[in-house]
Scaffold this motif. Structure first.
Motif, short mmCIF file in Angstrom:
data_model
loop_
_atom_site.label_atom_id
_atom_site.label_comp_id
_atom_site.label_asym_id
_atom_site.label_seq_id
_atom_site.Cartn_x
_atom_site.Cartn_y
_atom_site.Cartn_z
N ALA A 1 0.83 -1.21 0.00
CA ALA A 1 0.00 0.00 0.00
C ALA A 1 0.87 1.26 0.00
O ALA A 1 0.57 2.22 -0.72
CB ALA A 1 -0.94 -0.01 1.20
N GLU A 2 1.94 1.25 0.77
CA GLU A 2 2.85 2.40 0.82
C GLU A 2 3.51 2.65 -0.53
O GLU A 2 3.73 3.80 -0.92
CB GLU A 2 3.95 2.16 1.87
CG GLU A 2 3.48 2.17 3.30
CD GLU A 2 4.55 1.70 4.27
OE1 GLU A 2 5.69 1.40 3.83
OE2 GLU A 2 4.25 1.63 5.48
N GLN A 3 3.84 1.58 -1.25
CA GLN A 3 4.56 1.70 -2.52
C GLN A 3 3.63 1.80 -3.72
O GLN A 3 4.09 2.05 -4.83
CB GLN A 3 5.49 0.50 -2.71
CG GLN A 3 6.52 0.34 -1.62
CD GLN A 3 7.41 1.56 -1.48
OE1 GLN A 3 7.89 2.10 -2.46
NE2 GLN A 3 7.61 2.00 -0.25
N GLY A 4 2.35 1.56 -3.54
CA GLY A 4 1.40 1.60 -4.65
C GLY A 4 1.42 0.31 -5.47
O GLY A 4 1.04 0.32 -6.64
N TYR A 5 1.85 -0.79 -4.86
CA TYR A 5 1.90 -2.08 -5.55
C TYR A 5 0.53 -2.75 -5.51
O TYR A 5 -0.28 -2.49 -4.63
CB TYR A 5 2.90 -3.02 -4.86
CG TYR A 5 4.36 -2.62 -4.95
CD1 TYR A 5 4.86 -1.84 -5.99
CD2 TYR A 5 5.25 -3.04 -3.98
CE1 TYR A 5 6.19 -1.50 -6.05
CE2 TYR A 5 6.59 -2.72 -4.04
CZ TYR A 5 7.06 -1.94 -5.08
OH TYR A 5 8.39 -1.62 -5.15
N THR A 6 0.32 -3.66 -6.46
CA THR A 6 -0.88 -4.47 -6.48
C THR A 6 -0.48 -5.94 -6.55
O THR A 6 0.67 -6.26 -6.86
CB THR A 6 -1.80 -4.14 -7.67
OG1 THR A 6 -1.06 -4.33 -8.88
CG2 THR A 6 -2.29 -2.71 -7.61
N PHE A 7 -1.43 -6.80 -6.30
CA PHE A 7 -1.20 -8.24 -6.31
C PHE A 7 -2.09 -8.90 -7.36
O PHE A 7 -3.19 -8.44 -7.62
CB PHE A 7 -1.50 -8.85 -4.94
CG PHE A 7 -0.70 -8.26 -3.81
CD1 PHE A 7 0.64 -8.57 -3.67
CD2 PHE A 7 -1.28 -7.40 -2.91
CE1 PHE A 7 1.39 -8.02 -2.64
CE2 PHE A 7 -0.56 -6.85 -1.87
CZ PHE A 7 0.79 -7.16 -1.74
N ALA A 8 -1.61 -10.00 -7.91
CA ALA A 8 -2.38 -10.75 -8.89
C ALA A 8 -3.41 -11.65 -8.22
O ALA A 8 -4.35 -12.10 -8.85
CB ALA A 8 -1.45 -11.60 -9.76
N GLY A 9 -3.23 -11.92 -6.95
CA GLY A 9 -4.14 -12.79 -6.21
C GLY A 9 -3.94 -12.57 -4.73
O GLY A 9 -3.30 -11.62 -4.29
N ARG A 10 -4.48 -13.48 -3.97
CA ARG A 10 -4.40 -13.42 -2.51
C ARG A 10 -2.94 -13.55 -2.06
O ARG A 10 -2.19 -14.35 -2.60
CB ARG A 10 -5.23 -14.57 -1.95
CG ARG A 10 -5.39 -14.58 -0.48
CD ARG A 10 -6.40 -15.66 -0.08
NE ARG A 10 -5.85 -16.99 -0.25
CZ ARG A 10 -5.40 -17.74 0.76
NH1 ARG A 10 -5.47 -17.28 1.98
NH2 ARG A 10 -4.92 -18.93 0.55
#
Length: 126
Positions: A79-88
């Motif tokens: 969240a701090e870096q603005g990353y996202t995930f492909a799944g859980r």
């Protein structure tokens, strides 16, 4: 959660405490980031931490699992870096094969979200 897991970190050798484990998980995210667009950076969401077998036994013997705490740390950093995930996001602790690991090892990968099976519609089978 942190209050309950802090005593568990004492089971790790001094050089392998919480800060180092979390730092390595963060580094795995940074080093394996996949840039998909201007505002979309996907990072690993499946982590495996290999520990010495005796340390693994001690950590898993406690009622409070370490995985959820580490998952929260990964979510916070993303969240701090603005990353996202492909799944859980999943963090698994496992004993190192052969028990020869002097230090823990962390493996990571981007694992796609799994689709939940839909209930079959009886009308569609006709």
């Amino acid at each position: 959660m942190e209050h309950w897991t802090t005593p568990l970190w004492g089971l790790l050798p001094p050089r392998q405490r919480q800060g180092e484990v979390v730092a390595i998980l963060r580094k795995q995210c940074d080093d394996n980031a996949l840039i998909l667009g201007r505002h979309r950076v996907v990072v690993p969401n499946a982590f495996v931490i290999e520990l010495l077998p005796e340390i693994h036994r001690k950590l898993t013997a406690h009622a409070v699992p370490m995985g959820p705490h580490l998952v929260n740390e990964v979510h916070r950093y993303a969240a701090e870096q603005g990353y996202t995930f492909a799944g859980r996001v999943v963090v698994d602790l496992c004993p190192a094969a052969g028990g020869t690991t002097v230090r823990f090892r962390v493996h990571s990968r981007i694992a796609p979200a799994t689709r939940r099976a839909r209930p079959t519609d009886a009308r569609s089978k006709r």
